[in-house]
Structure formats: C-alpha cells, structure tokens
Design an enzyme around this catalytic site. Structure first.
Site, PDB file in Angstrom:
ATOM      1  N   GLY A 160      85.950-101.317  -3.959  1.00  0.00           N
ATOM      2  CA  GLY A 160      85.581-102.690  -3.732  1.00  0.00           C
ATOM      3  C   GLY A 160      86.593-103.504  -4.238  1.00  0.00           C
ATOM      4  O   GLY A 160      87.082-103.282  -5.340  1.00  0.00           O
ATOM      5  N   GLU A 203      86.419-109.495  -5.658  1.00  0.00           N
ATOM      6  CA  GLU A 203      86.646-110.248  -6.924  1.00  0.00           C
ATOM      7  C   GLU A 203      87.875-109.848  -7.505  1.00  0.00           C
ATOM      8  O   GLU A 203      88.555-110.800  -8.493  1.00  0.00           O
ATOM      9  CB  GLU A 203      85.786-110.289  -7.842  1.00  0.00           C
ATOM     10  CG  GLU A 203      84.470-111.032  -7.292  1.00  0.00           C
ATOM     11  CD  GLU A 203      83.161-110.407  -8.030  1.00  0.00           C
ATOM     12  OE1 GLU A 203      82.776-111.391  -8.865  1.00  0.00           O
ATOM     13  OE2 GLU A 203      82.680-109.388  -7.586  1.00  0.00           O
TER      14      GLU A 203
HETATM   15 MO1  MOS Z   1      80.028-112.514  -7.320  1.00  0.00          MO
HETATM   16  S1  MOS Z   1      80.606-114.021  -8.757  1.00  0.00           S
HETATM   17  O1  MOS Z   1      79.551-111.304  -8.180  1.00  0.00           O
HETATM   18  O2  MOS Z   1      78.785-113.188  -6.769  1.00  0.00           O
END
Ligand code: MOS
Length: 738
Positions: free
Chosen positions: A701, A704
């Site tokens: 993943g 982020e």
């Molecule tokens: Mo993301 S900040 O884990 O929704």
C-alpha cells in the site's frame, strides 16, 4: 511517445491500466453522494458558533423563520438528549466510529469555533443560507486557550490518556547524548492544516418508515452505518449508507462527524428528506484537521557516522473533549539503527475542535522533524546525508530487534539520487547559483507502516463471461475500482472490461475504512481468496475456461465469497468488521515482524538572492511498496503525495487567531496549496520490491507514502541554498529575511 503517467511495469508490478471509472468521472457520469437526486428534499444550511468557548445564552430564530420557504430552524432545544455520545474511532479497546465525542445541539455549551449550533431547513439552498445568516445568537463567552503556548492549556502524557500507548525506548539515550562529542538538539514545529478535498462535505438522509438511507462521501461506509445507529439508538440493520464516489478525502471523511446524526434527526422531525452540503468555510470545522505539533529531536553520532542516541519528544494539540493524538515516534524510533533511544508524546488540550486523521497523520509531522535533524547531524560530522542514512540503515528495528519484512530504503536512495544527479551537489550552503537564484539540494526518507484490516468480498462469474466484484470498500480517488477489476480479471482469466466492481454501499459485503493506506492490501487479499473459492466450487483451481465449466455444470453463474484477516491477525477481527469497526494493525505494532514501505525524496529549490522567493524546479521520489498493482494509479498517488508535501513545506497553514481561537483563512484563496506553476519537474520512480511475509500478494500500500519526508527534503534544500535552517513549517520569505 512515452506516457509518463503510465510507467512501464518492472518486476512484481501489474499493468498501468487506466482508471475504470475515469471516463465516468471526467464526463460527469459519476454520481457523488450530493449529486444523487432525492425526492422533495429540504435543503439544509448550518449556523456555526462564532466563539470558541462558552455558552449560548439565546438563539432567536424568529426573523429567519419568517423568510419565504423556510421549513424549520433546528437548535439544541430540539435535539437535546436525542443523540447518544459517539464512540471514538480507534479509541481505547479499538471499537468506535466517530472522530470526536462532541455533541453539538446536545446543549448550549460551545467547545470550539465553528461548532454547529443550528440547522436551517428550507425549500431551496439559497433560502436556507439567507435564513442561516439572520439567526440571532447571543453568547456568554469565555476566554479560550487557542494553541500551543497559550494560557490555560491542560498538558498530559500520552501514556496517561491512553493506556495502550507506549513511548518506544531502548538503552540510555540521555547518558549517551550527554557523553557524545557530536550532537544536535533542536526544536521543529508544524502548523494547523486542513484537508480541503474538492468535494465539499455533504449528507443527505431519506427515511422510509423505520429505514434510513444516508448519502454521504465516507471513507468508511460500514463505520458510518454502525456509528450512526449507535448515536441514534436504532438498529443498524435499518440503515443503508451509499458512498460510491468520493471527491477526495485525505482523512477528513474517515470517521463519522457531528453532522450526520443531526441531518438524520432533522429529516425525521420534518418528515422530509434532508440534503446538507456544507460550505468551504464551514468545512474548516465540519470535519477534522491536522493539529499543530512541536518536536524536540536530539541526536548524537560518532565521527564516522553511526548514531549513538536519538531522543524525540512530540507535543501535539488536541481538544478538551478528546485525547486524540498521532504519536509518530512509533516510526521515528525505528527508522535507523541506534543503541540508545528515548521518546515521549505529550498532548495539550485547548479550546479547539478535535483534530483527526490527515494524510499520514503520524509520519508527516514526526518524520519532518527526524529527517530535518538527520540532515543537521550529517552536516555536523561533515558527512553526505545519503551516506549518513546508509551508515544507519538496518534490517532490524532497534527497539525490540524485530526484522523488517522487507526494506528497500537505500535502493530508493540510490535510484532517486542517480536520476536527480545528487553527485553534482555542492554541500557548502550558498555555493550553487543560477543567475540571481541560489540553488539548493536536499533529501529525506519517506516511510509508511504496512497496515491491514479484515475485509470481505463476493465475486460472481456469469455465463456471459462477465464478472461482478462486490465489497463495501470505498474508492476515495485512489483507484480501488481499477485495481480490484484488474485482480479479478487476472484471477478469472477474463478481460478487465468484463469485470464490474461495486463499492461504497452497505448492502455489499463489509470492507475496512479507506484509511492507513490499508485497502489495497486488505481487500485484494479477500478478493484473491474469493476468486480461489469460486474456482474451487467449479472444481477448478488451476485456471482453465470458467464459461465452459459453468456450461458443463448447467449453471448460469457461480460465486465465491471470502472474509480474510492479515497473516497472523486474530479472526475476531471479522466480527468487528461486521460491526463496522476496522481492526487495522501492522507497521511497528506486530509481535513477530515490522513492516513498512519506504522511499527517498530529492528536491531542488531556488531561492531568489534579493527577494528570498522560494521555487521548487525539481522533485524526484523513489518508492518501494511491495507488489505494485497498477503503476499508473500508484504513480498518481505518490505524485499527489509529494505535491501535498510541497504544499506543507512552503504554503499550507491554517492561521489560528490567538485571542479568539478562531481560524482566519477559511477559504481556498487564503489557504494556499500548490498549483501547476508551483510544481515543475516531478519524477516518480517505482522501485521493484518483493515481500513474501505481509500478505499472499505481497502488497504494502502506498496511498500516504509520498507525502512523508517531502517537507524535510525541501527544508534541507533551502538550507543548502541559503545556509539558513528554518525549523518551522511552512517556510516562507519572512523566515529567510534575517
Ligand atoms: Mo488516511 S489520513 O489514513 O484517511
């Protein structure tokens, strides 16, 4: 011509398939929750508090009610006692759904600026808005504590407010630091930031007898369903949540917010469907935000570049209502080999709304501090910052000695450095010039924990050669529709355009929150098993023609269902999944291993020698995140992340007015984010990596990952250009005038 948006797959990467929902999105065919037509709606508009602490002494709605088309003005007089206290998502014990336990319209109490104090309902949006502006509110105001450093704050150790929190430590860092010859001890600060997804926050509620349908952009459709049921005290079986398209979220749509229960009750009270779309300005308090943080980072190292101590103390702001914190020392204490580590997280309670998840909530501020300090430490011993990190690279995290399941950090550094031309950097600050512009180069580490949650998927193969994938996961714009279609097509041996994926509806099998970058790993794991179950029901595990097998068995279709947990995770997570709770785990929290994705970012800045204007002509990021399902959507996530990181380095800040604890720049004109001309050359390198320990497909993943470390790389580059260390974000012209 080479298409940079569609990088060619390397080893352990899928095809750069275009988004299956792309055409619908760019042609307006994708129906976001507020686009869905509902019959005879009452349009809502919020009235929000203009003080941050105190009481409402009177709300006069009489003028508002006299305007044409006004249906109702709902205040705490109407709903007091009707909304149960919400359970916090990820609270003690893990269960819960909400971003805050605050209950506006429960009483006259005001706990933060922008708190909902009334909901106006009208026949048109315009009438509701006009009426909202003439509701007369008088307050008994008290002096609020606004931000870190204000008077009247309550300061608490994270270990006191959350029993399960541990401050990672090993060895004796204070002693090692005291005795060290080469050391730095600095404070870094990050500001308030708001997500500002382009899709505004909205909620529409439609009752049909006891049954309630909620249209709301949400990162957790099942979480919303169960959270709302808990707040309203009704059977969750009577609630359906629809959230098929989401126009950006970044964490702001990750937990149930205060508005949903209010809209649901308003629809019940007025016996009308209610549609609420919240304005951009009110959006600054309708959901959550990234709170301001302070960090003390103290490092020491030997002359030849081995870390001997690492101290990271984080201070985070939260509300009076909730002890929310992000605690990024989990990551910063484990990034590098070091025998002596000490960390501590402290929270500060102020008269502000409860903060919440925002893209890499923990890693963004904490890694900014650590990676800035790493650059300062490298300079102190006269070592190249890449080589300093190489010297302290480790396959074992230093706190408990657990092995990384895979870690390609230095491979990322090497690939990005080569593409960037790091070897041409002059390490002396202020020595590289381009006309009137000073040029600086900086780098930093990106990391993100590999998290997974239980998930369930149903896949159906039909006699016409098509397949249907059903799961209530969400696609927040990241590409979930696309990668699930890709995986199903691959597993069932059909073309991707034969696969339909249904998401974002609680009628579908439950899936976890789209948070913590977990969905690709979690849901693909379940889909893989569902496909295998389908094939074994047809008596075929080894591939072959599924249509022929259906025909032979005289069947029209065959389905496969699976509900899965991460390798080694307790099966109890599946029960939680069916209650709308995502039992997310992984990263540094596991007993037998540590799992993270990594990256390295290199950034060139130009600082004008006369005006101090800062520009960023080049950014290069290299990232390794296990199996890459789709290089196109992955690149897009990482690119978006780095642009977000650039924004946090140079532009983004929500200004808090200190005497009133109110936000000043609640609009997209004054809340600055990077636009095209701020982003010039931006290169994303996907680094091949295979990880066999995290899940059957080896997916880490990366939603982020790209935003972590960018601000430090920019800051380190600004130092290289100017010789000035700015230890507070965002870095602005003012900081360089000295
Ligand atoms: Mo993301 S900040 O884990 O929704």
């Amino acid at each position: 011509m080479e298409n940079v948006a569609a990088p060619q797959p390397k080893d352990n990467m899928g095809q750069p398939v275009p988004r299956v929902d792309g055409i619908l999105k760019v042609t307006g065919g994708a129906r976001y929750p507020a686009d869905i037509k509902i019959e005879n709606p009452a349009y809502g508009y919020l009235v929000t508090s203009s003080i941050a602490r105190g009481q409402i002494s009177n709300i006069d709605t009489s003028d508002a009610l006299e305007l044409p088309g006004i249906i109702d003005v709902i205040t705490y007089h109407d709903f007091s006692g009707q909304i149960e206290k919400p359970l916090m998502m990820g609270g003690e014990g893990g269960a819960g759904y909400a971003g805050s336990t605050s209950r506006p319209l429960h009483s006259s109490k005001i706990s933060y600026d922008g708190q909902i104090i009334a909901l106006v309902l009208a026949e048109t949006f315009e009438a509701a808005r006009e009426a909202a502006h003439i509701v007369q509110v008088t307050y008994k105001a008290e002096t609020p504590s606004a931000t870190l450093g204000s008077d009247g704050l309550k300061i608490q150790a994270a270990t006191v407010v959350k029993k399960s929190h541990e401050d990672p430590k090993v060895g004796d860092a204070e002693k090692a630091f005291l005795e060290a010859e080469f050391k730095i001890d600095k404070t870094y600060t990050t500001p308030v930031e708001h997500h500002n997804p382009i899709e505004l926050f909205s909620t529409s509620c439609v009752w049909n007898g006891a049954e309630l349908t909620v249209y709301e952009p949400s990162q957790t459709s099942h979480g919303l369903k169960f959270g709302l049921a808990q707040q309203l005290g009704i059977d969750p079986g009577n609630i359906r949540v629809i959230s098929q398209y989401i126009g950006g979220a970044f964490g702001s749509k990750g937990a149930i917010t205060e508005r949903t229960a209010i809209v649901a009750l308003a629809a019940k009270k007025t016996n009308r469907p209610v549609k609420l779309v919240i304005s951009r300005a009110q959006g600054f308090s309708a959901s959550s935000y990234r709170a301001e943080t302070h960090h003390r980072v103290a490092l020491s190292a030997t002359k030849d570049g081995k870390l001997t101590s690492l101290i990271h103390e984080g201070l985070e702001l939260t509300s009076r209502d909730d002890a929310y914190f992000v605690g990024g020392t989990d990551a910063t204490s484990r990034m590098y080999a070091c025998p002596n580590i000490l960390t501590k997280v402290t929270i500060v309670r102020a008269d502000r709304k409860t903060p919440g998840f925002m893209r890499a909530p923990a890693e963004v501020p904490y890694m900014y501090a650590l990676e800035s300090a790493m650059d300062e430490m490298a300079e102190k011993i006269g070592m190249d910052p890449v080589e300093f990190r190489r010297n302290n690279d480790t396959m074992k995290e230093p706190i408990k000695g657990l092995e990384y399941t895979s870690r390609s950090l230095m491979k990322c550094y090497d690939e990005a450095a080569a593409s960037f031309g790091w070897d041409k950097r002059n390490k002396e600050p202020g020595k590289m010039r381009r006309g009137e512009w000073l040029v600086g180069h900086g780098c930093a580490t990106s990391c993100y924990p590999t998290l997974m949650a239980p998930a369930s998927v149903r896949v159906t193969f039909k006699i016409d050669g098509t397949a249907l994938v059903e799961t209530a996961a969400q696609d927040v714009g990241t590409g979930t529709y696309t990668i699930l279609a890709q995986l199903a097509a691959e597993q069932l041996g059909i073309a991707i355009n034969k696969v339909t994926v249904l998401l974002g509806d609680t009628k579908l099998p439950p899936s976890p929150v789209s948070g913590g970058s977990n969905v690709t790993a979690s849901v693909c794991t379940a889909l893989l098993e569902a496909c295998n179950n389908l094939k074994s029901k047809l008596g075929n595990n080894s591939g072959g023609n599924l249509e022929a097998q259906l025909q032979k068995a005289n069947l029209k279709e065959m389905d496969g269902f699976a509900e899965t947990v991460a390798p080694g995770a307790p099966k109890a997570g599946i029960d939680m999944l069916h209650k709308g709770v995502s039992a997310i785990d992984g990263g540094a929290k596991l007993k037998d291993r540590i799992q993270f994705s990594f990256g390295a970012q290199f950034i060139e800045v130009e600082v004008h020698s006369l005006t101090n204007e800062i520009r960023v002509p080049r950014m290069v990021g290299a990232f390794a995140a296990g199996r890459i399902m789709n290089p196109r959507t992955s690149r897009s996530q990482l690119l978006g992340g780095m642009i977000g990181g650039l924004g946090s380095a140079l532009l983004e800040i929500t200004e808090v007015e200190k005497s009133s604890a109110r936000y000043v720049n609640k609009n997209l004109a004054d809340y600055e984010i990077p636009v095209n001309s701020d982003v010039q050359q931006l290169e994303i390198i996907l680094v091949s990596e295979t990880d066999t320990k995290i899940n059957p497909l080896g997916i880490k993943g990366l939603g982020e990952l790209g935003i972590v470390g960018t601000a430090a790389a920019v800051s380190n580059a600004v130092y290289n250009a100017t010789g000035k260390r700015v230890r507070s974000l965002p870095i602005r012209i003012d900081d360089l005038i000295a």
